[in-house]
Design a protein around this motif. Structure first.
Motif, PDB file in Angstrom:
ATOM      1  N   LEU A  32       0.832  -1.211   0.000  1.00  0.00           N
ATOM      2  CA  LEU A  32       0.000   0.000   0.000  1.00  0.00           C
ATOM      3  C   LEU A  32       0.865   1.258   0.000  1.00  0.00           C
ATOM      4  O   LEU A  32       0.505   2.259  -0.626  1.00  0.00           O
ATOM      5  CB  LEU A  32      -0.944  -0.012   1.198  1.00  0.00           C
ATOM      6  N   LEU A  38      -2.398   4.223   0.990  1.00  0.00           N
ATOM      7  CA  LEU A  38      -2.711   4.403   2.406  1.00  0.00           C
ATOM      8  C   LEU A  38      -1.963   5.625   2.915  1.00  0.00           C
ATOM      9  O   LEU A  38      -0.765   5.799   2.623  1.00  0.00           O
ATOM     10  CB  LEU A  38      -2.280   3.154   3.197  1.00  0.00           C
ATOM     11  N   ARG A  39      -2.684   6.470   3.658  1.00  0.00           N
ATOM     12  CA  ARG A  39      -2.050   7.670   4.214  1.00  0.00           C
ATOM     13  C   ARG A  39      -0.939   7.275   5.192  1.00  0.00           C
ATOM     14  O   ARG A  39      -1.037   6.262   5.887  1.00  0.00           O
ATOM     15  CB  ARG A  39      -3.077   8.531   4.932  1.00  0.00           C
ATOM     16  N   ARG A  42      -2.029   6.712   8.868  1.00  0.00           N
ATOM     17  CA  ARG A  42      -2.737   5.439   9.088  1.00  0.00           C
ATOM     18  C   ARG A  42      -1.735   4.284   9.087  1.00  0.00           C
ATOM     19  O   ARG A  42      -1.811   3.384   9.909  1.00  0.00           O
ATOM     20  CB  ARG A  42      -3.799   5.222   8.025  1.00  0.00           C
ATOM     21  N   SER A  43      -0.788   4.329   8.167  1.00  0.00           N
ATOM     22  CA  SER A  43       0.237   3.290   8.092  1.00  0.00           C
ATOM     23  C   SER A  43       1.042   3.238   9.390  1.00  0.00           C
ATOM     24  O   SER A  43       1.299   2.154   9.926  1.00  0.00           O
ATOM     25  CB  SER A  43       1.158   3.549   6.904  1.00  0.00           C
ATOM     26  N   LEU A  78      -9.712   0.970   8.115  1.00  0.00           N
ATOM     27  CA  LEU A  78      -9.211   0.442   6.841  1.00  0.00           C
ATOM     28  C   LEU A  78     -10.348  -0.008   5.930  1.00  0.00           C
ATOM     29  O   LEU A  78     -10.290   0.200   4.711  1.00  0.00           O
ATOM     30  CB  LEU A  78      -8.243  -0.710   7.097  1.00  0.00           C
ATOM     31  N   ASP A  81     -11.629   3.072   4.423  1.00  0.00           N
ATOM     32  CA  ASP A  81     -10.696   3.524   3.383  1.00  0.00           C
ATOM     33  C   ASP A  81     -10.866   2.691   2.113  1.00  0.00           C
ATOM     34  O   ASP A  81     -10.793   3.211   1.005  1.00  0.00           O
ATOM     35  CB  ASP A  81      -9.249   3.414   3.862  1.00  0.00           C
ATOM     36  N   SER A  85     -11.567   3.442  -2.083  1.00  0.00           N
ATOM     37  CA  SER A  85     -10.454   3.095  -2.969  1.00  0.00           C
ATOM     38  C   SER A  85     -10.966   2.167  -4.066  1.00  0.00           C
ATOM     39  O   SER A  85     -12.106   1.729  -4.036  1.00  0.00           O
ATOM     40  CB  SER A  85      -9.345   2.394  -2.191  1.00  0.00           C
ATOM     41  N   ASP A  89      -5.602  -1.695  -4.495  1.00  0.00           N
ATOM     42  CA  ASP A  89      -5.480  -1.010  -3.207  1.00  0.00           C
ATOM     43  C   ASP A  89      -6.667  -1.334  -2.307  1.00  0.00           C
ATOM     44  O   ASP A  89      -6.488  -1.595  -1.116  1.00  0.00           O
ATOM     45  CB  ASP A  89      -5.368   0.510  -3.389  1.00  0.00           C
ATOM     46  N   LEU A  93      -6.413  -3.212   1.265  1.00  0.00           N
ATOM     47  CA  LEU A  93      -6.958  -2.600   2.477  1.00  0.00           C
ATOM     48  C   LEU A  93      -7.919  -3.554   3.192  1.00  0.00           C
ATOM     49  O   LEU A  93      -7.873  -3.692   4.414  1.00  0.00           O
ATOM     50  CB  LEU A  93      -7.659  -1.283   2.141  1.00  0.00           C
TER      51      LEU A  93
END
Length: 108
Positions: A32, A38-39, A42-43, A78, A81, A85, A89, A93
């Motif tokens: 990701l 993924l921001r 968040r990661s 997630l 998210d 998406s 991706d 997620l």
């Protein structure tokens, strides 16, 4: 090695099920990150939660329920998210969320 096959048959196309562990979760995070799916915040939160989960030995540990709650919250984030998406991706997620949910369940 997480997956092993004794014989290879290209026509068989066996379905591979990855285990719900930190190694697999971190692989999803890496994929990701490479695709910018993924921001960064968040990661980082997922990595921190995985580190905490790796430190819990059993469900009877003092902070097991707090770690499980953190994993559940991140899994929900997630999944949200993933709904915004597309393509691989979104799939990664959802798979990462599933790993976190399974890890949380094991801590209960």
């Amino acid at each position: 090695m997480l997956v092993q096959a004794k014989d290879f048959n290209a026509q068989l196309q066996s379905k591979i099920t990855w285990p719900s562990n930190s190694v697999v979760a971190r692989d999803y995070l890496d994929q990701l990150a490479r695709s910018k799916g993924l921001r960064a915040e968040r990661s980082a939160a997922v990595k921190t939660a995985l580190d905490r989960a790796d430190g819990v030995r059993s469900a009877s540990d003092r902070n097991a329920s707090a770690v499980a709650g953190q994993l559940d919250t991140l899994a929900s984030d997630l999944d949200r998210d993933a709904s915004s998406s597309s393509g691989i991706d979104a799939a990664h997620l959802r798979q990462l969320a599933a790993v976190l949910k399974d890890r949380a369940q094991k801590l209960r």
